[in-house]
Write an enzyme that holds these catalytic residues in place. Structure first.
Site, PDB file in Angstrom:
ATOM      1  N   ASP A 121       6.254  11.614  -2.870  1.00  0.00           N
ATOM      2  CA  ASP A 121       5.496  12.706  -2.263  1.00  0.00           C
ATOM      3  C   ASP A 121       4.575  13.378  -3.287  1.00  0.00           C
ATOM      4  O   ASP A 121       4.592  13.032  -4.469  1.00  0.00           O
ATOM      5  CB  ASP A 121       6.454  13.714  -1.618  1.00  0.00           C
ATOM      6  CG  ASP A 121       7.611  14.048  -2.542  1.00  0.00           C
ATOM      7  OD1 ASP A 121       7.345  14.463  -3.681  1.00  0.00           O
ATOM      8  OD2 ASP A 121       8.791  13.856  -2.135  1.00  0.00           O
TER       9      ASP A 121
ATOM     10  N   ASP B 185       9.924  10.648  -5.751  1.00  0.00           N
ATOM     11  CA  ASP B 185      10.400  11.445  -4.609  1.00  0.00           C
ATOM     12  C   ASP B 185      11.004  12.745  -5.109  1.00  0.00           C
ATOM     13  O   ASP B 185      12.052  12.741  -5.748  1.00  0.00           O
ATOM     14  CB  ASP B 185      11.444  10.613  -3.844  1.00  0.00           C
ATOM     15  CG  ASP B 185      12.113  11.407  -2.731  1.00  0.00           C
ATOM     16  OD1 ASP B 185      11.506  12.393  -2.272  1.00  0.00           O
ATOM     17  OD2 ASP B 185      13.231  11.021  -2.342  1.00  0.00           O
TER      18      ASP B 185
ATOM     19  N   ASP C  95      14.247  12.520   0.066  1.00  0.00           N
ATOM     20  CA  ASP C  95      14.280  11.855   1.376  1.00  0.00           C
ATOM     21  C   ASP C  95      13.994  10.360   1.257  1.00  0.00           C
ATOM     22  O   ASP C  95      13.859   9.666   2.251  1.00  0.00           O
ATOM     23  CB  ASP C  95      13.306  12.524   2.367  1.00  0.00           C
ATOM     24  CG  ASP C  95      11.857  12.414   1.927  1.00  0.00           C
ATOM     25  OD1 ASP C  95      11.600  11.849   0.830  1.00  0.00           O
ATOM     26  OD2 ASP C  95      10.969  12.874   2.664  1.00  0.00           O
TER      27      ASP C  95
ATOM     28  N   GLU D 157     -14.193  -1.209  -2.012  1.00  0.00           N
ATOM     29  CA  GLU D 157     -13.348  -2.408  -1.924  1.00  0.00           C
ATOM     30  C   GLU D 157     -14.104  -3.435  -1.094  1.00  0.00           C
ATOM     31  O   GLU D 157     -14.405  -3.203   0.078  1.00  0.00           O
ATOM     32  CB  GLU D 157     -12.016  -2.075  -1.257  1.00  0.00           C
ATOM     33  CG  GLU D 157     -11.051  -3.257  -1.353  1.00  0.00           C
ATOM     34  CD  GLU D 157     -10.013  -3.308  -0.254  1.00  0.00           C
ATOM     35  OE1 GLU D 157      -8.968  -3.932  -0.455  1.00  0.00           O
ATOM     36  OE2 GLU D 157     -10.245  -2.733   0.831  1.00  0.00           O
TER      37      GLU D 157
ATOM     38  N   ASP E  19     -12.197   1.945   1.256  1.00  0.00           N
ATOM     39  CA  ASP E  19     -11.474   0.823   1.835  1.00  0.00           C
ATOM     40  C   ASP E  19     -12.429  -0.120   2.585  1.00  0.00           C
ATOM     41  O   ASP E  19     -13.244   0.340   3.397  1.00  0.00           O
ATOM     42  CB  ASP E  19     -10.432   1.383   2.810  1.00  0.00           C
ATOM     43  CG  ASP E  19      -9.411   0.348   3.230  1.00  0.00           C
ATOM     44  OD1 ASP E  19      -8.744  -0.209   2.352  1.00  0.00           O
ATOM     45  OD2 ASP E  19      -9.279   0.094   4.448  1.00  0.00           O
TER      46      ASP E  19
ATOM     47  N   ASP F 291      -8.750   7.964  -1.269  1.00  0.00           N
ATOM     48  CA  ASP F 291      -9.079   6.772  -0.491  1.00  0.00           C
ATOM     49  C   ASP F 291      -9.888   7.194   0.734  1.00  0.00           C
ATOM     50  O   ASP F 291      -9.537   8.150   1.417  1.00  0.00           O
ATOM     51  CB  ASP F 291      -7.781   6.085  -0.045  1.00  0.00           C
ATOM     52  CG  ASP F 291      -7.837   4.583  -0.242  1.00  0.00           C
ATOM     53  OD1 ASP F 291      -8.700   3.945   0.386  1.00  0.00           O
ATOM     54  OD2 ASP F 291      -7.017   4.056  -1.016  1.00  0.00           O
TER      55      ASP F 291
ATOM     56  N   ASN G  85      11.952  15.437  -3.178  1.00  0.00           N
ATOM     57  CA  ASN G  85      12.835  16.211  -2.282  1.00  0.00           C
ATOM     58  C   ASN G  85      13.954  15.377  -1.665  1.00  0.00           C
ATOM     59  O   ASN G  85      14.557  15.755  -0.669  1.00  0.00           O
ATOM     60  CB  ASN G  85      12.006  16.898  -1.189  1.00  0.00           C
ATOM     61  CG  ASN G  85      11.308  15.881  -0.294  1.00  0.00           C
ATOM     62  OD1 ASN G  85      11.293  14.692  -0.614  1.00  0.00           O
ATOM     63  ND2 ASN G  85      10.765  16.332   0.813  1.00  0.00           N
TER      64      ASN G  85
ATOM     65  N   HIS H 199      -1.910  -2.307  -4.803  1.00  0.00           N
ATOM     66  CA  HIS H 199      -0.848  -2.234  -3.791  1.00  0.00           C
ATOM     67  C   HIS H 199      -0.907  -3.378  -2.781  1.00  0.00           C
ATOM     68  O   HIS H 199      -0.060  -3.456  -1.904  1.00  0.00           O
ATOM     69  CB  HIS H 199      -0.949  -0.897  -3.051  1.00  0.00           C
ATOM     70  CG  HIS H 199      -2.232  -0.780  -2.284  1.00  0.00           C
ATOM     71  ND1 HIS H 199      -3.462  -0.698  -2.905  1.00  0.00           N
ATOM     72  CD2 HIS H 199      -2.491  -0.781  -0.963  1.00  0.00           C
ATOM     73  CE1 HIS H 199      -4.409  -0.654  -1.983  1.00  0.00           C
ATOM     74  NE2 HIS H 199      -3.852  -0.699  -0.796  1.00  0.00           N
ATOM     75  N   ASP H 200      -1.921  -4.231  -2.872  1.00  0.00           N
ATOM     76  CA  ASP H 200      -2.039  -5.379  -1.956  1.00  0.00           C
ATOM     77  C   ASP H 200      -1.730  -6.706  -2.637  1.00  0.00           C
ATOM     78  O   ASP H 200      -1.803  -7.758  -2.001  1.00  0.00           O
ATOM     79  CB  ASP H 200      -3.475  -5.493  -1.416  1.00  0.00           C
ATOM     80  CG  ASP H 200      -3.869  -4.336  -0.519  1.00  0.00           C
ATOM     81  OD1 ASP H 200      -2.987  -3.760   0.145  1.00  0.00           O
ATOM     82  OD2 ASP H 200      -5.069  -4.011  -0.488  1.00  0.00           O
TER      83      ASP H 200
HETATM   84  O1  TEU Z   1      -7.247  -4.064   2.040  1.00  0.00           O
HETATM   85  C1  TEU Z   1      -8.194  -4.968   2.538  1.00  0.00           C
HETATM   86  C2  TEU Z   1      -7.873  -6.408   2.325  1.00  0.00           C
HETATM   87  O2  TEU Z   1      -7.877  -7.148   3.255  1.00  0.00           O
HETATM   88  C3  TEU Z   1      -7.633  -6.923   0.967  1.00  0.00           C
HETATM   89  O3  TEU Z   1      -7.255  -6.001   0.030  1.00  0.00           O
HETATM   90  C4  TEU Z   1      -6.706  -8.072   0.928  1.00  0.00           C
HETATM   91  O4  TEU Z   1      -5.376  -7.638   0.791  1.00  0.00           O
HETATM   92  C5  TEU Z   1      -7.112  -8.976  -0.179  1.00  0.00           C
HETATM   93  O5  TEU Z   1      -8.311  -9.562   0.206  1.00  0.00           O
HETATM   94  C6  TEU Z   1      -6.125 -10.066  -0.480  1.00  0.00           C
HETATM   95  O6  TEU Z   1      -6.559 -10.747  -1.624  1.00  0.00           O
HETATM   96  C7  TEU Z   1      -7.391  -2.724   2.346  1.00  0.00           C
HETATM   97  C8  TEU Z   1      -6.194  -1.940   1.830  1.00  0.00           C
HETATM   98  O7  TEU Z   1      -6.179  -2.000   0.432  1.00  0.00           O
HETATM   99  C9  TEU Z   1      -4.968  -2.469   2.476  1.00  0.00           C
HETATM  100  O8  TEU Z   1      -3.797  -1.888   1.964  1.00  0.00           O
HETATM  101  C10 TEU Z   1      -5.088  -2.223   3.958  1.00  0.00           C
HETATM  102  O9  TEU Z   1      -4.020  -2.827   4.626  1.00  0.00           O
HETATM  103  C11 TEU Z   1      -6.402  -2.780   4.528  1.00  0.00           C
HETATM  104  O10 TEU Z   1      -7.530  -2.476   3.717  1.00  0.00           O
HETATM  105  C12 TEU Z   1      -6.679  -2.170   5.883  1.00  0.00           C
HETATM  106  O11 TEU Z   1      -7.018  -0.822   5.760  1.00  0.00           O
HETATM  107 CA    CA Z   2      10.000  12.817  -0.563  1.00  0.00          CA
END
Ligand code: TEU
Ligand code: CA
Length: 567
Positions: free
Chosen positions: A29, A21, A25, A254, A199, A98, A23, A327-328
């Site tokens: 960013d 971050d 907040d 993905e 995605d 993305d 700035n 991130h998931d």
């Molecule tokens: O994720 C799709 C998704 O369903 C998988 O990554 C799921 O989390 C995984 O099968 C679990 O093992 C993508 C994005 O990466 C996610 O952050 C979004 O929430 C989702 O699409 C919807 O756009």
């Molecule tokens: Ca920021």
């Protein structure tokens, strides 16, 4: 095997709201990313993947896009973004963005128009149906719990959303939709980006007639009717022909719920679809069937089998990615390693695996300094809508909340979304202000500064591994062969490149996935027993004789090269 820059690249994934971050907040960013580019470059990264930074109401942290052509003001301006791209390129790196086109936000102008009336010319851009017997058109479930359909009062019809109700699915059968997406892709490519992470790209095509799902389990109920659906390859090939074939860029799709055979269809270069994909089998090894929040035990033997299947299945035909978290997913270290006494050793062991398989490696921010799961205790610390929905459902169903919290603590996507730990300072040096999601308390010990100034840092090990991968074609292109298949603790494999592929090389990767000392039995290798240690997470160096049994330390990892192989 066909060589390509994107096969040799090492990718670093940045989750902008949690990176840095600039700035004050409390939200990461674009300027914050610019400030940390030297850090990323010093790791040896070739490509940065940025998760969505487009204009969005942030129902699903930016995977709900309101305007594909604008930057979310919380991250900065279009000028900031252009500076970022320029600075990435100035350091010899590339940037992939993305691409989220299975759905938009319900606040996207297309959907606002679409929902306004049945006669609107955008009506058919989304998937609208009448209800059946006072309920939704079919029994599909949203990935984020509940029906995949929401009734819209204005026109008394339901719209389909495989994810949240604020993420309506686009109707890819409509040619206008496809061409609008292609022109948006060209816009970003013409600005100079180097590719897309796409995605849930394997969900674009829904089965004719949208039939009910049978059975009632599976990760995403109804998935058999929209995962790798009937026209998905037609759509992607059209996208390739219309857009991608005109640029030298990399594409990674993905693709949850995808088999090796499906993956070959997406990535066989002769088919002109995608370069590589994210499959999920190895990160679903600890899922309970039908209940992804329930933790099932995982075994190394099963995990090795899954990885072998993908390594061998795509070898010489398609191409894959290698990733252990994103991130998931929960943090790989807490999940497949040991985030207690063996944190550093197991962090390096996982790094060794990540960078020694065939497939383009993706490192997720913080992995390179051994970050762990969030360790939140109370539900109000969580931010992810999926996690909150699961909790809400459990409350409504009267389930045991301690048990649910236990599952959430292990599985929640927020485990990977806590701010990057830069230093021992307040808020981990991520921000001057209280961040949008809590910083892991362990930032006092686990942070980039501490790691990089320690003698046995994980960052430095990653750096050395990346350098080794770059100078060792066998690590990129070599054939994978699993050894000691049934060993419950040791993951050992060969990566070998034949003479005709431009210089023979024979490597052995040895990984002890346990917190105990394990004996590796003698193994016989055609090139002879003498092996040189190329990299090791322990003190081991010099020549090792694999004809003799070796005691491996807990979480010991090393890559060896056969000695008498003539290059
Ligand atoms: O994720 C799709 C998704 O369903 C998988 O990554 C799921 O989390 C995984 O099968 C679990 O093992 C993508 C994005 O990466 C996610 O952050 C979004 O929430 C989702 O699409 C919807 O756009
Ligand atoms: Ca920021």
């Amino acid at each position: 095997m066909l060589r390509a820059w994107w096969k040799e690249a090492v990718v670093y994934q940045i989750y902008p709201q949690s990176f840095y971050d600039s700035n004050g907040d409390g939200i990461g960013d674009l300027q914050g990313i610019i400030d940390k580019l030297d850090y990323v470059e010093s790791l040896g990264i070739d490509v940065i993947w940025l998760t969505p930074i487009y204009d969005s109401p942030m129902d699903d942290n930016g995977y709900d896009i309101r305007d594909y052509f604008r930057i979310n003001p919380v991250y900065g301006t279009m000028d900031d973004w252009k500076t970022l791209l320029h600075e990435v390129h100035a350091r010899g790196m590339k940037l992939i963005m993305d691409l989220v086109v299975n759905h938009t936000s319900d606040e996207h102008e297309w959907f606002v128009a679409s929902r306004s009336s049945k006669e609107n010319d955008k009506r058919t851009w989304y998937i609208w149906r009448d209800g059946v017997e006072g309920g939704p058109p079919n029994n599909w479930m949203s990935y984020f719990t509940g029906s995949a359909w929401t009734l819209d009062e204005a026109t008394d019809q339901y719209y389909l959303h495989l994810f949240s109700r604020k993420q309506p699915d686009l109707n890819w059968k409509n040619e206008e939709v496809r061409h609008a997406v292609y022109s948006m892709m060209r816009h970003w490519l013409d600005l100079g980006i180097d590719g897309f992470r796409m995605d849930v790209i394997n969900m674009l095509s829904k089965a004719e007639g949208l039939p009910d799902a049978e059975g009632g389990s599976g990760l995403q109920f109804g998935g058999e009717h929209f995962l790798n659906g009937p026209q998905v390859h037609d759509f992607i090939r059209e996208m390739h022909q219309e857009v991608l074939s005109h640029y030298d860029v990399m594409t990674v799709g993905e693709c949850p719920g995808t088999t090796v055979d499906d993956a070959l269809l997406y990535t066989d270069p002769n088919r002109r679809e995608l370069n590589m994909l994210f499959q999920f089998e190895h990160v679903e090894v600890d899922f309970e069937v039908g209940d992804r929040f329930k933790k099932a035990p995982w075994s190394l033997v099963e995990w090795k089998e899954i990885i072998e299947k993908w390594q061998v299945g795509l070898q010489g035909r398609g191409w894959n990615t290698t990733y252990l978290t994103n991130h998931d997913q929960p943090r790989a270290l807490s999940r497949f390693g040991n985030d207690g006494p063996w944190r550093k050793a197991s962090g390096k062991l996982l790094a060794t695996l990540l960078l020694s398989l065939q497939g383009t490696p993706f490192i997720y921010q913080g992995e390179e300094i051994g970050m762990t799961n969030a360790n939140f205790s109370s539900i109000d610390q969580f931010r992810d809508l999926d996690t909150l929905n699961v909790y809400r459902e459990a409350v409504a169903a009267g389930l045991d909340l301690d048990e649910i919290m236990d599952q959430i603590r292990h599985r929640s996507r927020d485990n990977a979304r806590t701010p990057m730990q830069w230093s021992a300072q307040r808020y981990g040096g991520f921000s001057e202000h209280e961040p949008w999601i809590g910083v892991n308390e362990n930032h006092v010990e686990i942070n980039a500064q501490a790691d990089r100034s320690s003698e046995d840092g994980i960052f430095d090990y990653y750096r050395r591994l990346i350098r080794l991968r770059k100078s060792t074609p066998a690590l990129v292109y070599g054939r994978f062969r699993l050894m000691l298949r049934d060993d419950p603790h040791l993951f050992v494999y060969e990566r070998s490149l034949e003479e005709d592929a431009g210089g023979a090389d024979n490597l052995i990767v040895v990984l002890n996935f346990s917190d105990g000392v394990r004996c590796m039995p003698p193994i016989s290798i055609s090139g002879g027993p003498e092996h040189e240690v190329l990299i090791s997470n322990s003190q081991r160096s010099g020549i090792i004789d694999l004809a003799k049994a070796i005691d491996l330390a807990p979480y010991e990892a090393m890559i060896l090269r056969v000695q008498n192989h003539r290059l």
